[in-house]
Design a protein around this motif. Structure first.
Motif, PDB file in Angstrom:
ATOM      1  N   LEU A   1       0.832  -0.866   0.011  1.00 36.08           N
ATOM      2  CA  LEU A   1      -0.238  -0.291   0.656  1.00 36.08           C
ATOM      3  C   LEU A   1       0.664   1.615  -0.379  1.00 36.08           C
ATOM      4  O   LEU A   1       0.508   1.988  -1.038  1.00 36.08           O
ATOM      5  CB  LEU A   1      -1.160   0.116   1.054  1.00 36.08           C
ATOM      6  N   HIS A   2       1.944   2.034   0.615  1.00 39.23           N
ATOM      7  CA  HIS A   2       2.658   2.080   1.310  1.00 39.23           C
ATOM      8  C   HIS A   2       3.233   3.377   0.079  1.00 39.23           C
ATOM      9  O   HIS A   2       3.369   4.750  -0.322  1.00 39.23           O
ATOM     10  CB  HIS A   2       3.343   2.552   2.049  1.00 39.23           C
ATOM     11  N   PRO A   3       3.748   1.630  -1.436  1.00 36.97           N
ATOM     12  CA  PRO A   3       4.270   2.864  -2.488  1.00 36.97           C
ATOM     13  C   PRO A   3       3.484   3.463  -3.091  1.00 36.97           C
ATOM     14  O   PRO A   3       3.541   4.766  -3.763  1.00 36.97           O
ATOM     15  CB  PRO A   3       5.030   1.454  -3.111  1.00 36.97           C
ATOM     16  N   PHE A   4       2.649   2.713  -3.511  1.00 37.68           N
ATOM     17  CA  PHE A   4       1.402   3.537  -3.986  1.00 37.68           C
ATOM     18  C   PHE A   4      -0.065   5.156  -3.273  1.00 37.68           C
ATOM     19  O   PHE A   4       0.065   5.413  -4.455  1.00 37.68           O
ATOM     20  CB  PHE A   4       0.292   2.512  -3.894  1.00 37.68           C
ATOM     21  N   LEU A   5       0.050   4.512  -1.695  1.00 37.40           N
ATOM     22  CA  LEU A   5       0.152   6.067  -1.142  1.00 37.40           C
ATOM     23  C   LEU A   5       1.326   7.259  -1.491  1.00 37.40           C
ATOM     24  O   LEU A   5       0.563   8.191  -2.020  1.00 37.40           O
ATOM     25  CB  LEU A   5      -0.173   5.731   0.038  1.00 37.40           C
ATOM     26  N   ALA A   6       2.293   6.596  -1.320  1.00 37.94           N
ATOM     27  CA  ALA A   6       3.292   8.079  -1.978  1.00 37.94           C
ATOM     28  C   ALA A   6       3.248   8.166  -3.078  1.00 37.94           C
ATOM     29  O   ALA A   6       2.840   9.699  -3.952  1.00 37.94           O
ATOM     30  CB  ALA A   6       4.540   7.546  -1.856  1.00 37.94           C
ATOM     31  N   LEU A   7       2.713   6.951  -4.483  1.00 30.38           N
ATOM     32  CA  LEU A   7       2.482   7.582  -5.895  1.00 30.38           C
ATOM     33  C   LEU A   7       1.316   8.038  -5.859  1.00 30.38           C
ATOM     34  O   LEU A   7       1.310   9.676  -6.604  1.00 30.38           O
ATOM     35  CB  LEU A   7       2.830   6.757  -7.232  1.00 30.38           C
ATOM     36  N   ALA A   8       0.276   7.873  -4.946  1.00 32.16           N
ATOM     37  CA  ALA A   8      -1.425   9.380  -5.103  1.00 32.16           C
ATOM     38  C   ALA A   8      -0.948  10.805  -5.117  1.00 32.16           C
ATOM     39  O   ALA A   8      -1.234  10.973  -5.348  1.00 32.16           O
ATOM     40  CB  ALA A   8      -1.988   8.467  -4.516  1.00 32.16           C
ATOM     41  N   LEU A   9      -0.272  10.584  -3.611  1.00 29.84           N
ATOM     42  CA  LEU A   9       0.453  12.187  -3.380  1.00 29.84           C
ATOM     43  C   LEU A   9       0.694  12.397  -4.545  1.00 29.84           C
ATOM     44  O   LEU A   9       0.419  13.837  -4.500  1.00 29.84           O
ATOM     45  CB  LEU A   9       0.765  11.557  -1.751  1.00 29.84           C
ATOM     46  N   ALA A  10       1.902  11.987  -4.358  1.00 32.17           N
ATOM     47  CA  ALA A  10       2.813  13.096  -5.381  1.00 32.17           C
ATOM     48  C   ALA A  10       1.701  13.272  -7.273  1.00 32.17           C
ATOM     49  O   ALA A  10       1.750  14.801  -7.852  1.00 32.17           O
ATOM     50  CB  ALA A  10       4.100  11.661  -6.037  1.00 32.17           C
ATOM     51  N   LEU A  11       1.147  12.084  -7.584  1.00 32.91           N
ATOM     52  CA  LEU A  11       0.417  12.902  -8.499  1.00 32.91           C
ATOM     53  C   LEU A  11      -0.835  13.768  -7.991  1.00 32.91           C
ATOM     54  O   LEU A  11      -0.721  14.568  -8.774  1.00 32.91           O
ATOM     55  CB  LEU A  11      -1.001  11.487  -9.064  1.00 32.91           C
ATOM     56  N   ARG A  12      -1.271  13.974  -6.951  1.00 38.46           N
ATOM     57  CA  ARG A  12      -2.013  14.942  -6.403  1.00 38.46           C
ATOM     58  C   ARG A  12      -1.368  16.180  -6.340  1.00 38.46           C
ATOM     59  O   ARG A  12      -2.322  17.273  -6.898  1.00 38.46           O
ATOM     60  CB  ARG A  12      -2.743  14.833  -5.220  1.00 38.46           C
TER      61      ARG A  12
END
Length: 192
Positions: free
Chosen positions: A18-29
């Motif tokens: 989950l955490h790598p995808f959370l980080a990617l989602a936050l960067a995309l936002r």
């Protein structure tokens, strides 16, 4: 890519998934995009605590527990000793549900980004005509004849120093791929 794209990120598994995808989602936002995180219900609170859109992705831990009678510690123990467990017992029985969940989450999206073990995601992206990006979070997904991953029971020659050793590793990799392809036959029924 233009700003404001709706990007679905699909992942399953532990917090390490989950955490790598959370980080990617936050960067995309931060870049002005609209990330949607599709993951199992167990991670809903973490996703929503970050102010991100959440979409459910089956199976949940409870569904796995109900089907297999295993808690999470037992699941990880089984994965460590049985290389086919992840695919055979955790992914394939829920393949149709995962496909449906990713397809529902990706309606109106511009792209799907997925963990390699969310097998329904590439099919859903293809069915919707969306670009797909796969994310490899473990070395097992990046096999090489010259530098093989030391995961799983495949009889690779680690640190091959001759053309024969590299050839052997290519043969082993082809056999492993063939075995995986055979186990993924149910994928062909979806996405049509």
């Amino acid at each position: 890519m233009a700003a404001g794209r709706r990007i679905v990120l699909a992942t399953t598994g532990s917090l390490g998934d989950l955490h790598p995808f959370l980080a990617l989602a936050l960067a995309l936002r931060r870049l002005g995009h609209l990330p949607v995180l599709a993951t199992h219900e167990d991670h809903r609170a973490k996703v929503e605590a970050e102010g991100l859109a959440f979409r459910p992705l089956r199976p949940s831990t409870e569904q796995i527990r109900a089907r297999l009678g295993l808690d999470i510690a037992d699941v990880f123990e089984r994965m460590a000793r049985d290389p086919d467990f992840l695919l055979r017992d955790l992914q394939m029985p829920f393949l149709s549900q995962t496909y449906e969940d990713v397809r529902a989450a990706a309606q109106g999206a511009d792209m799907v980004v997925t963990h390699n073990i969310v097998f329904g995601a590439p099919l859903a992206a293809r069915a919707l005509g969306l670009p797909l990006v796969r994310v490899a979070l473990a070395p097992i997904f990046l096999q090489s004849a010259t530098d093989p991953s030391e995961t799983g029971p495949a009889p690779y020659v680690f640190s091959p120093r001759s053309p024969a050793a590299v050839g052997w590793n290519r043969l082993v990799r082809a056999l492993v791929r063939g075995r995986i392809a055979a186990s993924l036959k149910p994928l062909r029924r979806l996405g049509r």
